[in-house]
Design an enzyme around this catalytic site. Structure first.
Site, mmCIF file in Angstrom:
data_model
loop_
_atom_site.group_PDB
_atom_site.id
_atom_site.type_symbol
_atom_site.label_atom_id
_atom_site.label_comp_id
_atom_site.label_asym_id
_atom_site.label_seq_id
_atom_site.Cartn_x
_atom_site.Cartn_y
_atom_site.Cartn_z
ATOM 1 N N ARG A 132 -2.973 -20.910 -3.707
ATOM 2 C CA ARG A 132 -3.748 -20.462 -2.536
ATOM 3 C C ARG A 132 -2.918 -19.625 -1.559
ATOM 4 N NH1 ARG A 132 -6.007 -25.762 -3.225
ATOM 5 N NH2 ARG A 132 -8.141 -25.591 -3.982
ATOM 6 N N LYS A 154 -2.655 -4.340 0.610
ATOM 7 C CA LYS A 154 -3.720 -4.224 -0.386
ATOM 8 C C LYS A 154 -3.164 -4.608 -1.749
ATOM 9 C CE LYS A 154 -6.854 -0.665 1.389
ATOM 10 N NZ LYS A 154 -7.435 0.653 1.077
ATOM 11 N N GLU A 196 1.153 11.660 -2.225
ATOM 12 C CA GLU A 196 0.873 10.680 -1.172
ATOM 13 C C GLU A 196 1.701 10.950 0.088
ATOM 14 O OE1 GLU A 196 -1.408 8.423 -1.051
ATOM 15 O OE2 GLU A 196 -1.904 7.733 -3.066
ATOM 16 N N LYS A 237 1.762 5.017 8.010
ATOM 17 C CA LYS A 237 0.913 3.974 7.450
ATOM 18 C C LYS A 237 1.017 2.688 8.255
ATOM 19 C CE LYS A 237 -0.864 1.840 3.364
ATOM 20 N NZ LYS A 237 -0.966 1.837 1.886
ATOM 21 N N GLU A 247 -9.154 -2.509 6.957
ATOM 22 C CA GLU A 247 -9.924 -1.298 6.694
ATOM 23 C C GLU A 247 -11.358 -1.390 7.224
ATOM 24 O OE1 GLU A 247 -10.983 1.145 2.755
ATOM 25 O OE2 GLU A 247 -8.836 0.853 3.002
ATOM 26 N N ARG A 251 -8.441 2.937 9.142
ATOM 27 C CA ARG A 251 -7.557 2.820 7.980
ATOM 28 C C ARG A 251 -8.148 3.545 6.766
ATOM 29 N NH1 ARG A 251 -4.387 -2.468 5.375
ATOM 30 N NH2 ARG A 251 -3.627 -1.350 3.550
ATOM 31 N N ASN A 255 -7.438 6.970 2.662
ATOM 32 C CA ASN A 255 -8.048 7.225 1.364
ATOM 33 C C ASN A 255 -8.411 8.696 1.174
ATOM 34 O OD1 ASN A 255 -8.133 4.513 0.232
ATOM 35 N ND2 ASN A 255 -9.603 4.060 1.850
ATOM 36 N N HIS A 258 -9.094 10.018 -2.291
ATOM 37 C CA HIS A 258 -9.133 8.905 -3.230
ATOM 38 C C HIS A 258 -10.521 8.654 -3.829
ATOM 39 C CE1 HIS A 258 -5.119 8.278 -1.774
ATOM 40 N NE2 HIS A 258 -4.954 7.191 -2.496
ATOM 41 N N HIS A 262 -10.279 8.258 -7.715
ATOM 42 C CA HIS A 262 -10.624 7.060 -8.472
ATOM 43 C C HIS A 262 -11.690 7.356 -9.524
ATOM 44 C CE1 HIS A 262 -9.052 4.182 -5.095
ATOM 45 N NE2 HIS A 262 -8.088 4.759 -5.778
ATOM 46 N N HIS A 277 -2.007 8.300 -11.088
ATOM 47 C CA HIS A 277 -2.713 8.166 -9.815
ATOM 48 C C HIS A 277 -2.392 9.299 -8.835
ATOM 49 C CE1 HIS A 277 -4.714 6.344 -6.432
ATOM 50 N NE2 HIS A 277 -3.595 6.327 -5.736
#
Length: 380
Positions: A132, A154, A196, A237, A247, A251, A255, A258, A262, A277
């Site tokens: 957990r 993330k 990036e 960042k 997000e 935030r 992206n 992106h 994606h 990527h």
């Protein structure tokens, strides 16, 4: 905004991610890995550490890091998975979680992600759900991971429905970005990470984009310009993450490119031999600026400037640049419908009013995107 001058060569820099009780530091610079043992040991004195890596990175740095942790009083275990995007999967996640448990890693111990973005996402997600929640440390070994995926919490894996759709926000306790590790990257991997870096200038720092245009060649070399590019990116960042950890607001600007990227990765079956990527992000950013220009939001000159800069460094900027093709406009739009930023079925994009003037565009008409992609595929 951009720091005026690069730090002196050899000087380590620290960027603080201000998240209250979950705050942490990013240590940046050549040789930072040499301090990893002592820094990590401060987080869990006398504890255990599961080092999650891939076969390629592990062969280069895995035993060295394990020995450093041992000397610092920790008890390390190496956990290795195959390299590549295919390891961001349920079977590998189960394998890593089981290995962590087999090593008897307890709640007070650590998981250390040693590798690129795939390893950081996979190990971070395993840390988030095993017992957990375990603390973890990021040691990113690619440019893309150092400036983007290792910072911000993330974590996740891919699904048949799309990229990064199963995961959790789980902040690291420390990030160590040794820029000397980038010396071992292939030129292709470094270029992909550079996409990036440029992104931060395109979002809200036109001075940084201009600096990148002037200093790109130096960034690709092992000097202070590289360290500066990593530090500026991490500061940018960190500032966004501190404002919007999960997000819920701006935030999403991170992206940029992106949503297109994606969809392209899904269209190529996450086949890194065809498209990695950062290359998908380069195409995605070029598309976002051209789409913005087509919508009358962004000057054509700015869209052209973005494409020219990326292409000058050997990055793809057109759909036709993807080996083997990417299907139809309809299949790409369908893939975008699974994007995490979709709200009530409506597409959300990061678009631009110019270089350094990106914004969140909600409710973008799928028909407009499809028509744009039809033109792009036709070479318009």
């Amino acid at each position: 905004m951009t720091q005026a001058k690069p730090a002196p060569s050899g000087a380590l820099q620290t960027v603080h991610v201000a998240l209250g009780a979950r705050a942490y530091d990013i240590v940046i610079g050549r040789g930072a890995l040499a301090e990893a043992g002592s820094r990590i040991a401060q987080l869990a004195p006398g504890g255990k550490a599961a080092i999650v890596t891939d076969a390629r990175v592990g062969a280069l740095y895995g035993q060295r890091l394990a020995d450093d942790l041992s000397r610092a009083g920790l008890r390390p275990t190496l956990v290795s998975v195959p390299p590549g995007e295919g390891s961001k999967s349920f079977p590998r996640l189960i394998e890593v979680c089981d290995a962590i448990l087999a090593a008897r890693i307890e709640r007070g111990d650590l998981v250390v992600a040693l590798g690129g973005g795939v390893i950081g996402d996979l190990a971070g997600f395993a840390a988030a759900i095993t017992r957990r929640g375990l603390r973890f440390v990021q040691i990113p070994t690619t440019l893309l991971a150092q400036v983007d995926s290792s910072v911000g919490g993330k974590t996740g894996i891919n699904s048949a429905h799309g990229k990064n759709l199963v995961g959790a926000f789980h902040q690291p306790s420390l990030v160590i970005a040794d820029t000397a590790l980038l010396d071992s990257l292939s030129e292709r991997e470094f270029r992909a990470g550079y996409a990036e870096v440029v992104k931060y200038g395109l979002i809200d720092d036109p001075a940084f984009f201009a600096w990148c245009e002037t200093n790109a060649e130096a960034i690709f070399g092992p000097g202070p310009a590289r360290d500066h590019a990593v530090a500026v990116s991490c500061r940018a960042k960190a500032a966004v993450v501190a404002r919007d950890e999960r997000e819920d607001g701006d935030r999403a600007l991170l992206n940029l490119g992106h949503t297109f990227a994606h969809a392209l990765e899904r269209a190529t079956g996450y086949d890194g031999s065809r498209l990695v990527h950062g290359e998908a992000v380069a195409i995605g950013m070029a598309l976002a600026f051209r789409f913005s220009a087509m919508q009358g939001l962004c000057p054509q000159e700015d869209a052209a400037r973005v494409g020219v800069h990326l292409a000058s460094l050997g990055l793809p900027t057109r759909l036709q640049d993807v080996p083997g093709g990417i299907g139809t406009a309809e299949t790409l739009v369908e893939a975008m419908a699974q994007d995490k930023k979709v709200k009530r079925g409506e597409l959300t994009f990061i678009l631009a009013r110019g270089i350094g003037r990106s914004f969140i565009a909600r409710g973008v008409a799928a028909a407009d995107v499809r028509d744009f992609l039809v033109g792009e595929l036709a070479g318009a």
